[in-house]
Scaffold this motif. Structure first.
Motif, PDB file in Angstrom:
ATOM      1  N   ALA A  49      61.108  87.447 -22.111  1.00 14.19           N
ATOM      2  CA  ALA A  49      62.061  88.066 -23.037  1.00 14.19           C
ATOM      3  C   ALA A  49      61.489  88.141 -24.447  1.00 14.19           C
ATOM      4  O   ALA A  49      61.589  89.177 -25.126  1.00 14.19           O
ATOM      5  N   ILE A 137      69.495  84.669 -20.937  1.00 11.61           N
ATOM      6  CA  ILE A 137      68.297  85.065 -20.176  1.00 11.61           C
ATOM      7  C   ILE A 137      68.453  84.446 -18.792  1.00 11.61           C
ATOM      8  O   ILE A 137      68.490  83.213 -18.673  1.00 11.61           O
ATOM      9  N   PRO A 152      65.014  88.932 -17.610  1.00  9.05           N
ATOM     10  CA  PRO A 152      64.510  88.429 -18.892  1.00  9.05           C
ATOM     11  C   PRO A 152      64.008  89.540 -19.808  1.00  9.05           C
ATOM     12  O   PRO A 152      64.254  89.529 -21.018  1.00  9.05           O
TER      13      PRO A 152
END
Length: 374
Positions: A49, A137, A152
């Motif tokens: 992420a 996430i 993510p």
């Protein structure tokens, strides 16, 4: 002006997935998972992420809590970060998450970004104010809540949109969790624990998982009958993934079924039940094998939600051409045109699986449906 993000990683989130423990709640479960060889993955998923934010690094200030809950990762990636607190005990706890939430809100963060599962979402919901935006996430085994991005990478894209000042709506989303003890016995007891204010950006944020069994019992029966009559081959191993649709196959064959786990059958005989990733790999190595999976109702995830035992290594060993997707047309319609989703944790594998897949939707009834990752 810097965009301030409070980052919270639950480092043990999802630890029980690949070793078939169906969750990671509780110190005992974490210790059991580690003893079985489980490898923490929440930090790696958070890194996926955060890579989306690297081009915007100069516009972001992070606040974190404990090195193993985000501080170390942010330092390694070169983000500006201020460590708000730490704790002496070795293993993180729900109390750490709740303390981090309080400290971050008091410091005035624009967004709390957290990595975990439904248990982590509950901890945050316990202490966060109604007006504080948060985004998850997905890193846990159980992700029934609607507060998570679909992958993510998608979480990173939503945060990047916020930093760039793009118009992103905010909406209250359900925090849901289930009783892990009942879950391990094949019973789903989901409960609503509250709501969190989440950036809502269409395809990037997942829907709340729909609980319960398929209401189209006759259609499920048709799918199962067709598999038994026309698809099932002699001397081929079949991995049967979690879900009520795949359970229909086991019911038709008269076999015991792990509703929320992975079973193995061959020649209409049950070979192994509720398997871990390692057990699957040992059983299917160098043997003809196919995999039966179904999509999570309302979300559309094929991999990465509740079936982490079907790891990238397992999926590669099976092969894309040997994945059989089962779903009723009602379940597909509930996606409202959204594709089936991949979140295996392996970017290259997700890309290789993208495209269209044949979905068995009834007796000799199939559709082609898009499969993608974000």
């Amino acid at each position: 002006m810097l965009f301030t993000i409070g980052l919270i990683i639950n480092p043990v989130a999802g630890l029980g997935g690949r070793v078939a423990l169906k969750g990671s709640d509780g110190v005992g479960t974490v210790e059991q998972a580690l003893a079985l060889g489980a490898i923490p993955r929440a930090e790696a998923r958070t890194e996926v992420a955060l890579r989306k934010l690297l081009p915007l690094k100069g516009q972001i200030r992070f606040l974190s809590w404990r090195d193993d809950m985000g501080g170390a990762l942010l330092k390694r990636m070169g983000f500006v970060n201020h460590l708000l607190g730490n704790s002496d005990h070795k293993q993180t706890s729900p109390e750490d998450t709740e303390a981090a939430v309080v400290a971050m809100e008091q410091a005035g963060v624009d967004l709390i970004l957290f990595a975990g599962g439904d248990g982590t979402a509950r901890n945050i919901c316990n202490r966060v104010s109604d007006a504080q935006p948060v985004l998850g996430i997905p890193s846990g085994v159980k992700i029934h809540s609607g507060v998570y991005a679909v992958t993510p990478s998608a979480a990173g894209q939503v945060v990047a949109m916020l930093i760039r000042g793009e118009l992103v709506g905010l909406r209250e989303q359900d925090v849901r969790d289930i009783d892990e003890s009942a879950f391990r016995e094949g019973r789903v007891r989901a409960k609503h624990y509250g709501d969190l204010l989440v950036p809502e950006e269409g395809r990037y944020v997942q829907q709340v998982k729909q609980a319960g069994r398929e209401v189209e019992a006759l259609v499920v029966q048709d799918i199962a009958d067709y598999f038994r009559d026309e698809i099932m081959e002699d001397d081929v191993l079949y991995l049967v993934g979690p879900g009520s649709t795949t359970q229909g196959v086991m019911d038709v064959l008269g076999l015991e079924n792990t509703l929320l786990g992975v079973d193995l059958i061959c020649n209409a005989t049950l070979i192994a039940s509720d398997m871990s990733e390692q057990s699957i790999l040992e059983h299917i190595k160098d043997k003809p094998v196919k995999l039966l999976v179904t999509a999570i109702g309302g979300q559309g995830h094929l991999f990465g939600r509740g079936n982490q035992q079907l790891s990238p290594d397992v999926i590669r060993m099976v092969g894309r051409e040997n994945i059989l997707v089962l779903a009723t047309k009602t379940k597909i319609r509930e996606l409202d045109g959204r594709p089936l989703l991949l979140d295996t944790g392996d970017t290259e594998l997700d890309q290789a699986l993208c495209g269209t897949m044949t979905v068995l939707t009834g007796y000799n009834d199939r559709i082609l449906y898009p499969v993608t990752t974000l």
